[in-house]
Scaffold this motif. Structure first.
Motif, short mmCIF file in Angstrom:
data_model
loop_
_atom_site.label_atom_id
_atom_site.label_comp_id
_atom_site.label_asym_id
_atom_site.label_seq_id
_atom_site.Cartn_x
_atom_site.Cartn_y
_atom_site.Cartn_z
N GLN A 162 0.81 -1.31 -0.02
CA GLN A 162 0.10 0.10 0.18
C GLN A 162 0.66 1.09 -0.09
O GLN A 162 0.57 2.27 0.78
N LEU A 163 1.95 1.27 -0.62
CA LEU A 163 2.86 2.33 -0.73
C LEU A 163 1.94 3.42 -1.72
O LEU A 163 1.21 3.25 -2.73
N ARG A 164 2.17 4.79 -1.05
CA ARG A 164 1.41 5.70 -1.84
C ARG A 164 2.21 6.69 -2.75
O ARG A 164 2.41 6.39 -3.89
N GLY A 165 2.79 7.58 -2.41
CA GLY A 165 3.63 8.56 -3.32
C GLY A 165 5.04 7.96 -3.60
O GLY A 165 5.38 6.83 -3.14
N GLU A 166 6.03 8.86 -4.15
CA GLU A 166 7.14 8.53 -4.36
C GLU A 166 8.04 8.90 -2.97
O GLU A 166 7.62 9.77 -2.38
N LEU A 167 9.00 8.00 -2.81
CA LEU A 167 9.86 8.29 -1.40
C LEU A 167 11.42 8.69 -1.93
O LEU A 167 12.03 7.85 -2.72
N ARG A 168 11.83 9.70 -1.42
CA ARG A 168 13.43 10.15 -1.68
C ARG A 168 14.05 9.94 -0.56
O ARG A 168 13.82 10.40 0.58
N ARG A 169 15.37 9.85 -0.62
CA ARG A 169 16.23 9.62 0.22
C ARG A 169 16.77 11.29 0.64
O ARG A 169 16.52 11.85 -0.06
N PRO A 170 17.23 11.35 1.76
CA PRO A 170 17.86 12.82 2.19
C PRO A 170 18.65 13.35 0.96
O PRO A 170 18.77 14.48 0.57
N ASP A 171 19.27 12.57 0.08
CA ASP A 171 20.21 12.97 -0.95
C ASP A 171 19.41 13.19 -2.34
O ASP A 171 19.97 13.29 -3.34
N ASP A 172 18.14 13.03 -2.12
CA ASP A 172 17.18 13.22 -3.23
C ASP A 172 16.94 12.26 -4.33
O ASP A 172 16.28 12.27 -5.16
N SER A 173 17.68 11.10 -4.05
CA SER A 173 17.57 10.06 -4.90
C SER A 173 16.26 9.29 -4.65
O SER A 173 15.83 9.43 -3.54
N VAL A 174 15.67 8.53 -5.59
CA VAL A 174 14.21 8.17 -5.38
C VAL A 174 14.67 6.65 -5.02
O VAL A 174 15.22 5.69 -5.57
N VAL A 175 13.57 6.08 -4.18
CA VAL A 175 13.67 4.90 -3.70
C VAL A 175 12.88 3.88 -4.53
O VAL A 175 11.56 4.32 -5.02
N ASP A 176 13.37 2.83 -4.97
CA ASP A 176 12.72 1.89 -6.29
C ASP A 176 11.86 1.08 -5.40
O ASP A 176 12.29 -0.03 -5.03
N GLY A 177 10.91 1.57 -5.14
CA GLY A 177 9.95 0.62 -4.16
C GLY A 177 9.23 -0.34 -5.09
O GLY A 177 9.48 -0.55 -6.23
N VAL A 178 8.42 -1.11 -4.31
CA VAL A 178 7.55 -2.43 -4.94
C VAL A 178 6.26 -1.80 -5.50
O VAL A 178 5.50 -1.53 -4.74
N ASP A 179 6.05 -1.40 -6.80
CA ASP A 179 5.04 -1.12 -7.37
C ASP A 179 4.45 -1.74 -8.32
O ASP A 179 3.52 -1.60 -9.15
N ASP A 180 4.78 -3.33 -7.98
CA ASP A 180 4.00 -4.29 -9.15
C ASP A 180 2.59 -4.41 -9.00
O ASP A 180 2.07 -4.12 -7.95
N ASP A 181 1.97 -4.69 -10.16
CA ASP A 181 0.55 -5.10 -10.21
C ASP A 181 0.21 -6.20 -8.96
O ASP A 181 -0.77 -5.98 -8.49
N TRP A 182 1.06 -7.18 -9.17
CA TRP A 182 0.77 -8.16 -8.14
C TRP A 182 0.61 -8.04 -6.70
O TRP A 182 0.27 -8.73 -5.74
N ASP A 183 1.22 -6.79 -6.34
CA ASP A 183 1.00 -6.39 -4.84
C ASP A 183 -0.12 -5.42 -4.76
O ASP A 183 -0.37 -4.84 -3.59
N LYS A 184 -0.96 -5.22 -5.63
CA LYS A 184 -2.10 -4.44 -5.49
C LYS A 184 -3.60 -4.92 -5.24
O LYS A 184 -3.58 -5.99 -6.02
N PHE A 185 -4.18 -4.51 -4.07
CA PHE A 185 -5.34 -5.22 -3.45
C PHE A 185 -6.18 -4.08 -3.32
O PHE A 185 -5.83 -2.96 -2.87
#
Lengths: 367, 367
Positions: free
Chosen positions: B45-68
């Motif tokens: 249930q991740l919502r938005g984009e998450l960034r590290r303090p150095d502004d790089s983007v976390v490559d989260g699990v956004d695959d369809d198989w994890d959506k309910f």
DNA sequence: ACACCGGCTGAATCTCTCC
DNA sequence: CGGAGAGATTCAGCCGGTG
């Protein structure tokens, strides 16, 4: 969190109420507590007594309150007290529940069903767990705590910096290594036997309360038992409300609380989160002459420069904006903390603006 | 356990079947597998984009198989595949499921509802978890595995002595300290990017299979993914059946398995896990009451004093920090070992903090 | 050859206030 | 309630390049 204090007028503070958990909670006002710690019965389903290899009997949890006919009955009981707990919790409040694999999955699922928003599951790793005498399983060396906000949009309290300080200046993790409650800390009856079968260690409640409450917050423990929550609340200068059905436990716990000495002003202080520090607009540094208009600031590697304007904005070519906006703009970043991004020179050394802010705040605090 | 081998004639051994999880399980014979390892979607249930303090983007699990769509749908899905899993499991077989706080309480409760008998919950403590970048929660540093027998009266397999040997001849505990799957172990695609978002480390499956199966047992993984279960089964000379719906994963996993060399008869498979160096943050001493908040510490010559605060920091006037930082600050030194610099008084004698640390570590012996 | 440094990354429910 | 803006926030480990 201004918290629930204003609402707590009808709440009997710093007492342990003798009575049934749900029934007693029903007498308390909605939204009146900032935090709840709950150590509910475990539904252990022990089949007969357990013996050590030397044939001595393990004094397991076999009290009446731990017998539930089946899972459905346990779920019903759990839904009932958690619903009341949710009513009593301030909208920005959080709840802690602790359990083992026998009950923690029921607790967690029902918390979610009721609309609580889980923030962490925390593992209490026991330094001295009871071994598995039969050698048929892994040593059950931990218990699980669930930390949840009342709802998804609760603006809950988490004393991040205090937790970091407690852990040698690295983020506190979700696995905590703490000893069991033994020795002198363990309450005993007149025969020298342990008073309560599941007395929790003070270190556990110390960390829980330090993490998620602040001074004068109201903490509810609906299964007060030996009163560890109440005792630690008093030590850390939080208010407590306990509920306990067994009069012997109520008495022992209140005596325990009375022996507890609240920490004094120096000792109670913890590392403050910057979010809670007094605000100081960058512009006021310019107004006060701490930083003169016309000063050239740069990033740490001195690749980017900007000039301080009289109104506290930064200027670079045709661009103008706050220290944050300009930092973001000139680095093509989505956002930027100007206080740590921009640097000024003092005695040949590049220092972040944040140093000036700290100095300025320290100077005004001591007046 | 004589196991399920006699029944497995209709079972396609040592293959990864391409297909939907439940649908494919329905084609397999009842009671035909000795052990199941399942790593189902976590419903993050991740919502938005998450960034590290150095502004790089976390490559989260956004695959369809994890959506309910909601918890109810997740529960329905879970009940369905766990029911099939129970049918396939031999009467003395065990199942492992892994999850995080997002889904583990749903999994555990449904396991219990279906008649599985929980043997342990096991905590995988990550040596290198991702930090909490916003400082709003505890670092989510672990995942939870549930180990359960098919029913309360299953005569399940547990290789007690092997686990004890793996753990320096003391009982294996329910908390396991293992690194994430990184570096060369991580499968990558032709662009060098991770092939699968949630590949599990081999060390985890190694321990799971070594604990609860024996040579030639049949292990089912209904969410095979990158094929760690299959690869470790082959290495440890167990049979495997995998189910995976994405053809790319099936192909990569079978190639991975083919590269795996089964251990020979002599190989004692004890990839000893890194013993964790016993660490003890100063804050723990305060929590545990070894050193009481409010205690005044001093340097050896008693020229400098500071007070212990409730979060394990030291306070002196407006200054606050760790034992190390404060030692350095108050002596104008670049650094300082607070353990040897700061002293406390015991029976009229000044002793360095390090004495307390040694005593505390000795008392709790093995982390 | 070896040490050191910078870059990158991992199952992540990741802000708060004011207008 | 939505949007804008201030401003708070990271640990361990591996890899590759450089000195």
């Amino acid at each position: 969190m201004s918290g629930a204090k204003a609402l707590s007028m009808d709440l009997p503070l710093d007492q342990i109420l003798r009575g049934e958990c749900v029934e007693t909670m029903r007498t308390l006002p909605s939204g009146s507590v900032d935090c709840i710690f709950a150590d509910p019965p475990y539904n252990l389903q022990l089949r007969g007594e357990l013996r050590r290899p030397d044939d001595s009997v393990v004094d397991g949890v076999d009290d009446d309150w731990d017998k539930f006919s089946d899972l459905q009955e346990y779920d019903r009981f759990t839904r009932e007290w958690l619903s009341e707990a949710r009513r009593l919790l301030h909208k920005d409040g959080t709840i802690w529940v602790i359990g083992s694999y026998h009950n923690i999955f029921r607790l967690g699922a029902i918390l979610q069903d009721l609309g609580f928003w889980i923030l962490n599951d925390v593992v209490w790793r026991k330094s001295n767990p009871m071994p598995n005498f039969r050698g048929r399983r892994f040593t059950n060396a931990h218990e699980t705590l669930i930390w949840a906000a009342r709802s998804q949009d609760s603006r809950y309290r988490f004393n991040y910096q205090a937790m970091k300080a407690l852990n040698d200046d690295v983020q506190m993790r979700s696995d905590w290594y703490l000893p069991l409650c033994t020795g002198n800390e363990r309450l005993r009856n007149e025969h020298g036997l342990k008073l309560h079968p599941t007395q929790k260690p003070e270190s556990l409640l110390h960390r829980v309360l330090l993490a998620s409450t602040t001074v004068n917050d109201v903490v509810l423990d609906p299964f007060s038992g030996s009163g560890t929550t109440a005792a630690m609340a008093r030590r850390l200068r939080r208010h407590f409300v306990g509920i306990e059905r067994h009069p012997d436990y109520v008495e022992a716990a209140m005596a325990r609380v009375a022996r507890e000495v609240p920490l004094d002003d120096d000792a109670i202080q913890t590392t403050q989160d910057k979010r809670e520090a007094p605000k100081l607009p960058f512009g006021s540094l310019v107004e006060q002459g701490t930083l003169v208009a016309g000063t050239v600031l740069s990033d740490k590697k001195q690749r980017i420069q900007a000039t301080v304007a009289a109104d506290g904005t930064l200027v670079s070519g045709a661009k103008r904006g706050s220290i944050h906006k300009m930092g973001a703009m000139l680095t093509n970043a989505p956002s930027c903390n100007g206080w740590t991004f921009w640097h000024f020179e003092r005695e040949g050394v590049l220092l972040p603006l944040d140093v000036l802010r700290q100095e300025s705040l320290a100077a005004t605090a001591s007046q």
